[in-house]
Design an enzyme around this catalytic site. Structure first.
Site, short mmCIF file in Angstrom:
data_model
loop_
_atom_site.label_atom_id
_atom_site.label_comp_id
_atom_site.label_asym_id
_atom_site.label_seq_id
_atom_site.Cartn_x
_atom_site.Cartn_y
_atom_site.Cartn_z
CG ASP A 134 -2.31 0.63 0.85
OD1 ASP A 134 -2.30 1.80 0.45
OD2 ASP A 134 -3.36 -0.03 0.96
CG HIS A 205 -4.47 1.88 -2.09
ND1 HIS A 205 -4.56 2.47 -0.85
CD2 HIS A 205 -5.74 1.88 -2.59
CE1 HIS A 205 -5.82 2.81 -0.60
NE2 HIS A 205 -6.56 2.46 -1.63
CD GLU A 272 -10.15 3.63 -1.04
OE1 GLU A 272 -11.08 3.93 -0.30
OE2 GLU A 272 -9.01 3.38 -0.61
#
Ligand code: TNX
Length: 504
Positions: A134, A205, A272
């Site tokens: 991440d 990420h 995302e």
């Protein structure tokens, strides 16, 4: 009987007696995958599994029948164990009964991961999804790209909590698993019939990877050489560049991943991904035109489809967060549905396998009770009872052929506000126990479920088992003083959360 998860059928044969440890086992495929029949009598115990996993789950049931001390690491002298004479026939409702640990936001040492494998197995959960990369850390050794862990596994400091006031833990944080560590985890899990699913998150990420190899980022719009491993939380603008060089780099990463993790599924994230840099990047815009794509969303879909095909060509299946649906997916790819139920319904109706893990139901980083004493309260309140009433198959799919595409469900534990093993224990337990019953047992509709009976089994047996296992769960009366984090702010979500009826 205080078994958790509740077995499908229990017949009492009358009486009980001492148990000397005599267990006979066998395999009969007719019993079915992961299913077992357990007979306990004065002659000992007999387990017939449909396969080795079934025998193993049968052993877990027998272990519960012999009392909480069976969950200690060594026997203690307490006289003979008494077991009830029973016949149990049991099988899981779902094939994918998962738990995700985010070891990227806060690293969890190998030993703690192995312990979670044991905890999952004791609850008949069979998938451990490791979120390995991440913005805040890269946790898997990749031999051809050593900087991923030399640079990407470490951050200077860490945001404490997720709100006002802004607080920092000024200690550097980090860590990673060597390939041998991961092989050990995979083998240990396999012995317990748990599959480890690795996640390499892309194209969002990814700041830890970009900090290690700045050429992975959008160098025409940001000075990626100045980027460091991220120290606070939230959706991040710094995403991978949509170039061939980046695809080749991640193919190299995934080649090593495939050599470590033998399971069918490889998770490539897909969630995302901010499109801000791609909108401003001449390189990304040229790519959109060259590929004839409509926009930046098309670019994300193109990247995901690339790895979808790449994995399929190697006999594996891609799984990703439900954003991957947005650009159309190849056959065989599977979706992990985290934003309500909608993506999961669409994916199941389109014939894809779906793992349900809606954040409105089963995000274990979310707070589990109201009240000022809860440590770093984040998200919505999901109580033990809420999780017990979690239903993976939304009403719109129930009774239709598409329901079979819901291959299971998963509870996810993100670790922005969960910094070590005791915080992981506190967030995961007891709720993971309720989750285990919701995915293994054949329960009625959410509102019809007998939570009082579940709570009775917790109070009369299961908390004692967790104590024997040394789990730092949230006690029913609230956190113990050392489980609180006064002064560290959280971030609660606003909307109400009971959602299963609103699923479609
Ligand atoms: C959303 S779930 C995320 C994570 C966060 C989590 C916090 C998902 C695919 N993305 O990056 O950690 O919310 O609950």
């Amino acid at each position: 009987m205080n078994l958790i998860p509740a077995p499908r059928r229990i017949e009492r044969n009358g009486g009980s007696g001492p148990f000397g440890g005599d267990v006979r086992t066998g395999v009969d495929p007719a019993v079915g995958p992961e299913a077992y029949r357990l007979v306990v009598s004065s002659g000992g115990a007999e387990i017939v599994g449909g396969d080795d996993a079934g025998v193993f789950w049968g052993r877990q049931t027998l272990r519960q029948l012999t009392g909480p001390d069976a969950f200690r690491r060594a026997p203690i002298e307490r006289g003979p164990v008494t077991v009830p004479y029973v016949t149990i026939e049991d099988r899981p409702r779902f094939a994918w009964r998962g738990f995700m640990l985010d070891v990227a936001r806060h690293f969890l040492p190998k030993d703690d991961v192995l312990r979670y494998v044991d905890l999952l197995a004791a609850h008949k959960l069979n998938v451990l999804h490791l979120h390995l990369t991440d913005d805040q850390g890269w946790r898997i050794e990749i031999r051809r790209y050593p900087r991923l862990t030399e640079i990407g596994a470490w951050r200077k400091r860490t945001r404490m909590g997720w709100g006002e006031p802004v607080l920092w833990d000024e200690r550097p944080h980090g860590g990673f698993y060597t390939q041998d560590d991961l092989r050990e985890i995979v083998a240990y899990a396999a012995e317990r019939h748990v599959t480890v699913v690795p996640e390499i998150d892309l194209p969002g990420h990814s700041q830890a990877a970009i900090a290690a190899y700045p050429e992975l980022g959008n160098t025409d719009v940001v000075d990626t050489a100045a980027l460091e491993v991220m120290t606070d939380w939230g959706i991040n603008r710094n995403v991978l560049a949509p170039t061939d060089a980046v695809l080749r780099f991640y193919e190299g990463v995934l080649e090593e991943v495939l050599a470590i993790f033998p399971g069918q599924f490889v998770h490539i994230g897909g969630d995302e991904c901010s499109k801000e840099q791609w909108r401003g990047s001449p390189t990304a815009q040229a790519r959109i035109r060259e590929l004839g794509l409509r926009d930046e969303d098309g670019l994300q879909a193109w990247m995901i489809r690339h790895f979808d095909r790449w994995l399929a060509a190697r006999g594996r299946r891609l799984i990703g967060w439900d954003e991957i649906l947005e650009g159309g997916l190849a056959e065989g790819a599977a979706v992990m549905c985290w934003r309500w139920y909608r993506g999961g319904i669409a994916a199941a109706e389109a014939g894809h396998s779906v793992v349900m893990c809606p954040q409105q139901e089963v995000y274990l980083d979310h707070v589990q009770a109201h009240g000022p004493e809860e440590p770093v309260p984040f998200g919505w309140v999901h109580t033990l009872e809420d999780v017990y009433r979690f239903e993976p198959v939304p009403p719109r799919l129930a009774g239709t052929p598409h329901a079979a595409n819901i291959i299971g469900a998963q509870a996810n534990l993100w670790t922005e506000v969960v910094e070590n093993r005791s915080r992981v224990d506190y967030q995961a337990f007891p709720r993971l126990v309720a989750f285990a019953e919701a995915v293994w047992s054949e329960l009625p509709d959410p509102d019809e479920r007998d939570f009082d009976d579940f709570e009775r089994r917790m109070n009369t047996a299961h908390y004692a088992r967790l104590d024997a296992l040394g789990v730092g769960y949230r006690p029913p009366g609230g956190p113990r003083p050392w489980q609180q984090r006064p002064g560290v702010p959280g971030r609660m979500h606003g909307k109400p959360r009971r959602t299963w009826r609103m699923a479609d």
